[in-house]
Motif scaffolding. Structure first.
Motif, PDB file in Angstrom:
ATOM      1  N   ALA A  28     -21.839 -29.044  57.293  1.00  0.00           N
ATOM      2  CA  ALA A  28     -23.128 -29.584  56.413  1.00  0.00           C
ATOM      3  C   ALA A  28     -23.839 -30.930  56.199  1.00  0.00           C
ATOM      4  N   THR A  29     -22.226 -31.556  55.971  1.00  0.00           N
ATOM      5  CA  THR A  29     -22.986 -32.915  56.213  1.00  0.00           C
ATOM      6  C   THR A  29     -23.831 -33.313  57.827  1.00  0.00           C
ATOM      7  N   ALA A  30     -23.388 -32.968  58.568  1.00  0.00           N
ATOM      8  CA  ALA A  30     -23.841 -33.111  59.913  1.00  0.00           C
ATOM      9  C   ALA A  30     -25.341 -32.856  60.220  1.00  0.00           C
ATOM     10  N   VAL A  31     -25.486 -31.448  59.616  1.00  0.00           N
ATOM     11  CA  VAL A  31     -26.562 -30.601  60.348  1.00  0.00           C
ATOM     12  C   VAL A  31     -27.813 -31.466  58.848  1.00  0.00           C
ATOM     13  N   VAL A  32     -27.479 -31.785  57.594  1.00  0.00           N
ATOM     14  CA  VAL A  32     -28.555 -32.624  56.554  1.00  0.00           C
ATOM     15  C   VAL A  32     -28.600 -33.825  57.140  1.00  0.00           C
ATOM     16  N   ILE A  33     -28.055 -34.786  57.170  1.00  0.00           N
ATOM     17  CA  ILE A  33     -27.879 -36.264  58.319  1.00  0.00           C
ATOM     18  C   ILE A  33     -28.831 -36.246  59.285  1.00  0.00           C
ATOM     19  N   ALA A  34     -29.141 -34.769  60.546  1.00  0.00           N
ATOM     20  CA  ALA A  34     -29.532 -34.678  61.753  1.00  0.00           C
ATOM     21  C   ALA A  34     -30.786 -33.968  61.461  1.00  0.00           C
ATOM     22  N   VAL A  35     -31.231 -33.543  60.238  1.00  0.00           N
ATOM     23  CA  VAL A  35     -32.605 -32.740  59.709  1.00  0.00           C
ATOM     24  C   VAL A  35     -33.332 -34.003  58.464  1.00  0.00           C
ATOM     25  N   ALA A  36     -32.636 -34.378  58.516  1.00  0.00           N
ATOM     26  CA  ALA A  36     -33.321 -36.384  57.565  1.00  0.00           C
ATOM     27  C   ALA A  36     -34.198 -37.817  58.987  1.00  0.00           C
ATOM     28  N   LEU A  37     -33.329 -37.716  59.996  1.00  0.00           N
ATOM     29  CA  LEU A  37     -33.350 -38.083  61.152  1.00  0.00           C
ATOM     30  C   LEU A  37     -34.470 -37.649  61.587  1.00  0.00           C
ATOM     31  N   ALA A  38     -34.171 -36.297  61.781  1.00  0.00           N
ATOM     32  CA  ALA A  38     -35.481 -35.572  63.340  1.00  0.00           C
ATOM     33  C   ALA A  38     -36.830 -35.488  62.331  1.00  0.00           C
TER      34      ALA A  38
END
Length: 282
Positions: A28-38
């Motif tokens: 979940a942490t990885a997804v949140v960071i990835a979405v923010a960067l995208a």
């Protein structure tokens, strides 16, 4: 958590009968960071944040379903006898390649519906995806999975790894190669490479950031997969992920070359969607 002399507890938190696993927390942490960067990159390339958020809402469930389905399909001899465990995704057992296939299908259909350049969306997402994969491998670490062959304590100490990591690699009474770590480092290095090169003028045509990601990831996965002892197998002979890595590596490089030769009007990545960049209401 337990002491560094034993395995780390895969359960992060208990709320009555509910168990929150580190595996899920890390993913979940990885997804949140990835979405923010995208979202940040997409805004610069002319893709509205709402489009990325909407796409993620569709992609996440289908990606998880595809990743789990892929894994279960190649372990059907076990799950056919234990159908109740098919949904226990929190215990691990998702295949990255299955998830990527599911995500690619969703991205294609979503972009067609919203009239967004598919290759551009894939380019925006690619660096954040490989970053997420690198972080996500630590979920495998907490579950003591995705490990390699038996090795020695002295070998692990020679890698200058912290004691808590070495202890976690003691699985069923034997130390194991930390293949999760090798792949995580490779993925995060790929993230750095893509992030530091994709804004260079005249380097990437649209689609090539994504294809570079595919080539980078599949190249490293081929070698780390060869060291693992829990690979999904075809006919008990072929490591499925290794075979797929070869196909994806050759295919991505070949497609870059073909597109450069035949799609002379293909836009540069930095040209974005060609639309005015949307600004959010304050």
């Amino acid at each position: 958590m337990k002491t560094v002399l034993g395995a780390l507890n895969p359960i992060a938190l208990r709320l009555g009968p509910i168990e929150v696993h580190w595996y899920g927390v890390i993913i979940a942490t990885a997804v949140v960071i990835a979405v923010a960067l995208a979202v940040r990159e997409g805004r610069q390339r002319g893709i509205r944040p709402d489009d990325i958020y909407d796409m993620i809402l569709w992609a996440l469930p289908f990606t998880l379903i595809a990743a789990r389905t892929y894994y279960v399909a190649f372990q059907w001899s076990y799950y056919s006898q234990n159908p109740g465990e098919i949904i226990r995704i929190w215990d691990g057992g998702i295949a990255i390649y299955g998830g990527l296939i599911g995500a690619a299908i969703v991205v294609f259909l979503f972009c067609q519906h919203r009239f967004i350049p598919v290759w551009l969306m894939l380019d925006v997402a690619a660096p954040t995806v490989i970053m997420g994969q690198g972080i996500g491998r630590w979920g495998n670490f907490m579950n003591q999975e995705a490990f390699g062959r038996v090795t020695s304590l002295s070998f692990l100490q020679g890698l200058h790894l912290p004691q808590w990591l070495i202890s976690q690699m003691n699985i069923n009474g034997a130390y194991r190669q930390p293949t999760f770590l090798y792949e995580s480092v490779w993925d995060l290095l790929g993230f750095v490479v893509l992030m530091t090169t994709r804004h260079k003028n005249g380097l990437y045509k649209q689609g090539e950031v994504f294809l570079a990601y595919v080539a980078w990831y599949s190249f490293g996965r081929f070698f780390t997969e060869g060291m693992r002892t829990d690979s999904l197998m075809l006919f008990n002979v072929i490591r499925i992920s290794q075979a797929l890595s070869v196909v994806l590596f050759v295919g991505s490089i070949g497609l870059i070359i073909w597109r450069r030769r035949h799609l002379t009007q293909n836009r540069w990545y930095l040209d974005g969607s060609g639309q005015k960049i949307a600004t959010e209401n304050k």
